[in-house]
Enzyme design. Structure first.
Site, mmCIF file in Angstrom:
data_model
loop_
_atom_site.group_PDB
_atom_site.id
_atom_site.type_symbol
_atom_site.label_atom_id
_atom_site.label_comp_id
_atom_site.label_asym_id
_atom_site.label_seq_id
_atom_site.Cartn_x
_atom_site.Cartn_y
_atom_site.Cartn_z
ATOM 1 N N ILE B 85 1.025 -1.061 -0.361
ATOM 2 C CA ILE B 85 -0.073 -0.256 -0.063
ATOM 3 C C ILE B 85 0.864 1.033 0.066
ATOM 4 O O ILE B 85 1.395 1.160 0.502
ATOM 5 C CB ILE B 85 -0.921 0.249 0.987
ATOM 6 C CG1 ILE B 85 -1.622 -1.117 1.379
ATOM 7 C CG2 ILE B 85 -1.999 1.333 1.236
ATOM 8 C CD1 ILE B 85 -2.666 -1.452 2.964
ATOM 9 N N CYS B 86 0.209 2.004 -1.286
ATOM 10 C CA CYS B 86 1.281 3.141 -0.692
ATOM 11 C C CYS B 86 0.735 4.445 0.101
ATOM 12 O O CYS B 86 -0.333 5.201 -0.556
ATOM 13 C CB CYS B 86 1.240 4.315 -2.383
ATOM 14 S SG CYS B 86 2.070 5.139 -2.696
ATOM 15 N N LEU B 87 0.734 4.671 0.506
ATOM 16 C CA LEU B 87 0.182 5.276 2.165
ATOM 17 C C LEU B 87 0.783 5.915 2.956
ATOM 18 O O LEU B 87 1.655 5.092 3.665
ATOM 19 C CB LEU B 87 -0.985 4.752 3.127
ATOM 20 C CG LEU B 87 -2.073 5.241 3.322
ATOM 21 C CD1 LEU B 87 -2.629 6.349 2.148
ATOM 22 C CD2 LEU B 87 -3.433 4.669 4.427
#
Lengths: 563, 149
Positions: B85-87
């Site tokens: 996840i890109c967060l």
């Protein structure tokens, strides 16, 4: 492999004129319950034994009273010295003189500390409302008004007894000690709180109580209930938001957020943002000189001494099992600088093992230089290495087929070796972090040094009007900002002359000059072609100004020789 | 090593006051490892789907963020083929004042508001920008195919 700090362990109980908490022995007897002083003078009227909810009523209320206005706190501000006053009780802000770095708006003005034992000028940016105390007192007010309503027709007669000895200067700055009498609803606890809230009970005053409508037992039941309601409500606000435990040695940031001292120190190991509001925190990560929040310490000890003691015990057990003494592996090789890259070729078997272990652990190890001149190293005596070094973190690791490896590291901090030993052929050590003083201290040093230098320079020039100043005195005259400007303009000048040591290749490895004056000297030392022994001195510095002055000296020398 | 009080308390609170549409249950043999289920937010292409994730609390949690990965296949510009996840709050913007609960809420919000300008799965992000309707339709199909409750 954490750096060991001077005072990271145990619970620091602040010493100050904040209220301390010493409940008198439970066996003390008195017809009219009052604080310790007065009680002894009424001791002939000994007709009943005091039970716990009673003997500390006055002291409990005092815990939330502002020392200056004597009312329970409104928008309390915990100052950098650890004392607390209401925001309204702070004097008006004044200009702070002779400070050029960091010249930010919130540090240009400051409040003279109202506490006589401190007296320093705190920058306005470091005096925020104490979030934990504010919430805590809100909760107590809510519980207090609930209890007042529940008290119905029960009233207490309260008689304020001003202290017979002198009050401290802050206590009588605005409050008039006259000795008022009030009849108020509720048991002793609520009635006392109400009287303080009305501004009619001095911080230093004791109280004489007479029940006008209750039996002793009714009174005690009422107080016990209120106390446990307050305790329950308060405990919810007294958990640290990092460890979710009861705050241990609460320490408050400049933005007004409070954590356990050791939790805040651990947070600062990972970055200098406040975990809650993300504002930048300008405090030395070990929190060595950061005082605890004296008021919260007193409240914790007063409200739940047993929980505090249990927390200290649990922590001691935990740390005993976790900490070994010599926990930092030491690589003796070259000079490494904080925030700068260092490249290493690992071929000796002992260092291969060390690197493998580092990679499995937290990827950090200490780098120190050889002690080529055999100089004694402080308490360590003459060691094969120098006592100050740089903690390096591995950022890239390339293993060659024959077991050698290339590693790229970056300096993450400075340390001083306090104790050392061997493990499987390489050195290990117990290290102590070396860090910069707080910004306030940095500013104080600048102001003092420039002021003193100014005075000496004027004196010197009166006597010898045409002689140039001693270079060191001239250096001390310069503001920190001037020092920085001189350094950066020197770099610009050298670049435009394409000095060989500033070639593109070097800049591509070390990057351009950093804007942060705290880091600039490390960059400058990394690119400058002078002896490593000279650059080593940077590792021992504890202030930005000190480092910039060293750089200035180097520049002066370079400018004196042809290129 | 004993489980830190913080992890115990967080787990208790997750059980006692669960977040609507999110569940996180620790493994019995490893209390740092959680099975997570997140319901796709309504009015998003993931509505009606239940997504499985794994969450692990590293040794130095909460100084470092939890490690989280989607196990259910999902078509989303900020989630790659491996479920990573890109967060920002899972990386540079992590703060120890955040917790499992807030992180899972952020992931649920990310499902409701994909951000193709900061992509992790480049092909998906590009499609999202070029033909948003088609991309949303694919996301919906994947949800029906892979994220059946």
């Amino acid at each position: 492999m954490n750096l060991i700090r001077n005072n990271s362990k145990g619970c620091l109980i602040a010493e100050s004129d904040e209220p301390s908490f010493d409940p008198p022995p439970a066996t003390r007897t008195s017809a009219l319950m009052v604080g310790s002083d007065i009680a002894t003078h009424n001791s002939e009227q000994t007709d009943r034994v005091l039970t716990p909810p009673h003997y500390d009523v006055r002291q409990l209320v005092r815990l939330v009273q502002c020392l200056q206005c004597s009312k329970p706190f409104t928008a309390p501000v915990t100052l950098p010295c650890g004392h607390t006053v209401c925001r309204e009780c702070l004097p008006s802000a004044e200009h702070r003189a002779n400070i050029s770095w960091p010249n930010t708006e919130d540090r240009q003005r400051g409040y003279t500390c109202p506490f006589p034992d401190c007296g320093t000028v705190h920058p306005t940016g470091e005096c925020s409302v104490d979030v934990t105390l504010t919430k805590l007192i809100d909760k107590i007010r809510v519980e207090g008004s609930k209890a007042t309503q529940l008290a119905g027709n029960h009233f207490m007669l309260l008689e304020e007894v001003p202290p017979r000895t002198q009050t401290t200067p802050i206590e009588n700055r605005v409050f008039q000690y006259v000795g008022r009498t009030r009849e108020l609803p509720g048991g002793r606890l609520v009635a006392t709180f109400t009287m303080a809230e009305m501004g009619e009970l001095g911080h230093a005053s004791e109280v004489l109580y007479t029940s006008t409508s209750m039996t002793v037992e009714e009174e005690q039941v009422l107080d016990t209930n209120v106390r446990s309601c307050i305790q329950e409500a308060a405990l919810k606000e007294l958990d640290c938001l990092v460890c979710y435990n009861l705050m241990l040695d609460p320490t408050t940031t400049s933005c007004g957020h409070t954590f356990c001292r050791r939790c805040l120190a651990r947070v600062l190991d990972h970055g200098n943002d406040c975990p809650i509001c993300r504002r930048k925190l300008h405090i030395p990560p070990s929190l060595q000189d950061q005082p605890s929040n004296a008021r919260l310490v007193a409240i914790l000890n007063g409200l739940c001494p047993d929980l505090v003691a249990a927390r200290v015990n649990a922590l001691n057990l935990e740390e005993q099992s976790a900490e070994s003494n010599l926990s930092t592996p030491i690589f003796i090789c070259t000079l490494a600088l904080p925030s700068m890259p260092t490249f290493l070729h690992i071929f000796e078997p002992r260092y291969r093992l060390m690197m493998r272990r580092c990679l499995e652990g937290n990827r950090q190890f200490g780098m120190v230089m050889y002690n080529q001149a055999n100089h004694p190293q402080g308490d360590l005596g003459t060691t094969p290495f120098l006592e100050y070094g740089t903690l390096l973190e591995i950022v890239n690791f390339e293993l060659l087929r024959d077991g050698r490896s290339f590693i790229e590291t970056r300096g993450v901090g400075r340390f001083r070796i306090r104790e050392h030993g061997m493990l499987d052929g390489y050195n290990i050590a117990r290290v102590e972090r070396v860090e910069d003083v707080s910004l306030t201290e940095e500013e104080r040093m600048e102001a003092e040094e420039t002021k003193d230098a100014q005075a000496s320079a004027e004196g010197f020039q009166r006597q010898h009007p045409n002689t140039p100043l001693d270079p060191n005195l001239a250096l001390n005259l310069k503001s920190t900002h001037e020092l920085l400007t001189r350094c950066t303009s020197f770099v610009e000048r050298m670049r435009s002359h394409s000095a060989s040591w500033l070639s593109t290749r070097i800049v591509s490895v070390y990057g351009g000059p950093p804007n942060d004056p705290a880091l600039f000297p490390y960059w400058f030392a990394a690119v400058l072609p002078i002896a490593e022994e000279e650059k080593y001195i940077l590792l021992r510095t504890t202030s930005v100004r000190e480092r910039l002055k060293l750089v200035d000296n180097w520049i002066r020398r370079i400018e004196g020789q042809p290129w | 090593m004993a489980l830190p009080k913080r992890i115990i308390k967080e787990t208790e609170r997750l059980m006692a006051e669960p977040v609507p549409g999110i569940s996180a249950v620790p493994h019995e043999d490893n209390l740092r490892y959680f099975d997570v289920h997140i319901h796709g937010p309504s009015q998003s292409p993931y509505e009606g789907g239940v997504f499985k994730l794994e969450l692990f609390l590293p040794d130095d949690y909460p100084m470092t963020p939890p490690k989280i990965r989607f196990l259910t296949k999902i078509y989303h510009p900020n989630i790659d083929r491996l479920g990573r996840i890109c967060l920002d709050v899972l990386k540079s913007n992590w703060s120890p004042a955040l917790q499992i609960r807030t992180i899972l809420l952020s992931i649920q919000a990310l499902l409701g508001a994909p951000n193709p300008d900061d992509p992790l799965a480049n092909d998906v992000a590009q499609r999202w920008k070029e033909d948003q309707n088609a991309a949303i339709e694919t996301a919906r199909q994947w949800t029906q195919e892979h994220a059946k409750p």
